[in-house]
Design an enzyme around this catalytic site. Structure first.
Site, short mmCIF file in Angstrom:
data_model
loop_
_atom_site.label_atom_id
_atom_site.label_comp_id
_atom_site.label_asym_id
_atom_site.label_seq_id
_atom_site.Cartn_x
_atom_site.Cartn_y
_atom_site.Cartn_z
N THR A 27 0.89 -1.21 0.06
CA THR A 27 -0.10 0.08 0.04
C THR A 27 0.71 1.19 -0.07
O THR A 27 1.69 1.51 0.97
CB THR A 27 -1.07 0.11 1.19
OG1 THR A 27 -0.07 -0.11 2.45
CG2 THR A 27 -1.93 -0.93 1.15
N LYS A 136 5.42 -8.56 3.30
CA LYS A 136 4.01 -8.27 3.32
C LYS A 136 3.13 -9.00 2.52
O LYS A 136 2.75 -8.89 1.60
CB LYS A 136 3.94 -6.59 2.82
CG LYS A 136 2.69 -5.82 3.32
CD LYS A 136 2.89 -4.36 3.20
CE LYS A 136 1.36 -3.67 3.28
NZ LYS A 136 1.30 -3.03 4.68
N GLU A 169 5.52 -5.09 17.05
CA GLU A 169 4.92 -3.96 15.97
C GLU A 169 3.31 -3.76 16.48
O GLU A 169 3.06 -4.32 17.42
CB GLU A 169 4.84 -4.54 14.49
CG GLU A 169 4.12 -5.84 14.33
CD GLU A 169 3.61 -6.54 12.96
OE1 GLU A 169 4.51 -5.80 11.94
OE2 GLU A 169 3.27 -7.48 12.76
#
Lengths: 274, 274
Positions: A27, A136, A169
């Protein structure tokens, strides 16, 4: 307008992206037709392709995508799957990947830049899988389950530890803190997504990648969350997984260092008033 | 004929099934329009729906699907996703799941029933994630990577241990063995897929769910792989991850117990000659 995508529209019934999550995504923040941190996005996509045994899409084609947006701020979302074929889990010998993309308008949240955010610890612990760490990829059920743990809009993000109890995270952002004068962020060699903003900040600033439990945040005089869309949010308050406050930070000049550098990279205003 | 699917065909660009692997699947053996182990498939799908916070599809609709096949043996593959919507990882409050299905002709492999198979250990270790253990969810990159470790057609399956070194399963089959006169199969409360044939065999036979490392196979006088499509394959040979032989078993009457029960449940012939 909810966004536009590429010509072919959706995914065939049998695409391995939906069957197995067999693919990758990115993204990307796009301003006036120019992608921010584009080289970092392509580098991560390329690492993912190597790890999964996928051919990297043509550079020229990828480079043509950010320009499809108009003026202003957009998110370009790319999904690359292994396409169809293979026998069950066995990948096809010569995969023909499918690349699909969408662009959607994007609006950042300046209040969070300035006032900071409340975050909480998640109950879910991330599984340790070095073969997929940092990528990702499309296997994101852990993130979905973790993000489903709260629905209070006053809580901006949830922090995730791995099954050994180490900080990793937030559900869709990377975590940074400062203690003893040192900038630190969790090492991501066992799980987690290595954000492109995180990579750029590590290049630009003396940030140490460390192994640390959640107690590191109790010792921190400043902490932040960041990604390549939202920029950097200072942490103002940390709750436990039941919503009970653990710690508060006064958002101040102490938070300007990391945020200023991040926002310079993304073309955002510095955020915190001087 | 490569198979038929339901009317709507594919998946919208933004479906959460491809974006995050946010969903579940089932592959069901159908003989002459009747699904085998159907209640076990529905029970697992229902467990998955509860774990992911998805509404279970209408029973009547599900029950109508196996009858769409013709005479003979078919695989009915169902995929259920959370559909579209939500904000990023955050699931929509009222998800509208998408159910898609395909049927494809199926042919089992009687030679493997009779002669047994060669399997090897995989290098990849399964990550430990109790929140998803046992479910047939769409996050299957580990299985894809593990299945990509070999391409020798003489090797039928790859065995997987978790990151603590405990035996779990094969890439798309469950594992069983007998040692000291006792039938055993790995516990699947930390990772792995709890197969429907495995569930039916545990109901029918005294099979203990155990925590065991790969040395359990060295002590076993018989071992098997099974799933609800293929039935049960005796293990004839086990290799390490480099393809070096570790152990051989003579396929004999010793293997008939588990296989006979499995094949009775699936309507297959006993397999091994008496």
């Amino acid at each position: 307008m909810s966004g536009v995508g590429n010509e072919a529209g959706g995914w065939p019934l049998e695409d391995r992206g939906v069957a197995y999550g067999d693919g990758l995504f990115e993204t990307v923040l796009v301003r006036d037709g120019t992608a921010l941190l584009w080289e970092a996005h392509l580098a991560r996509l390329s690492r993912g392709c190597r790890a999964l045994g996928l051919p990297m899409p043509e550079r020229d084609h990828l480079d043509s995508l950010p320009g499809q947006t108009g003026e202003g701020l957009w998110v370009l979302k790319l999904i690359l799957t292994r396409g169809s074929g293979g026998r069950g889990y066995l990948p096809p010998e010569q995969p023909v990947p499918r690349l699909r993309w969408q662009v959607m308008p994007f609006t950042p949240q300046p209040t969070r830049w300035q006032e900071g955010v409340t975050v909480r610890h998640c109950r879910l612990k991330l599984a340790i899988q070095p073969a997929l760490a940092g990528l990702k990829h499309l296997n994101r059920l852990e993130n979905v389950l973790a993000r489903g743990e709260w629905n209070d809009p006053a809580v901006a993000e949830g922090l995730l530890c791995d099954s050994d109890g180490r900080l990793v995270e937030a559900t869709c952002m990377n975590l940074f803190w400062r203690r003893g004068g040192r900038l630190e962020t969790p090492r991501l060699d066992r799980c987690g997504v290595a954000g492109t903003l995180r990579a750029a900040l590590i290049d630009a600033l003396p940030i140490a990648e460390v192994v640390a439990g959640p107690e590191a945040l109790l010792d921190a005089d400043a902490a932040w969350l960041g990604n390549s869309l939202q920029g950097v949010w200072p942490l103002a308050r940390l709750d436990d997984a039941e919503g009970v406050e653990i710690k508060r930070w006064t958002v101040s000049d102490r938070h300007r260092s990391l945020q200023g550098e991040a926002h310079r990279l993304l073309g955002y205003p510095p955020g915190l008033a001087s």
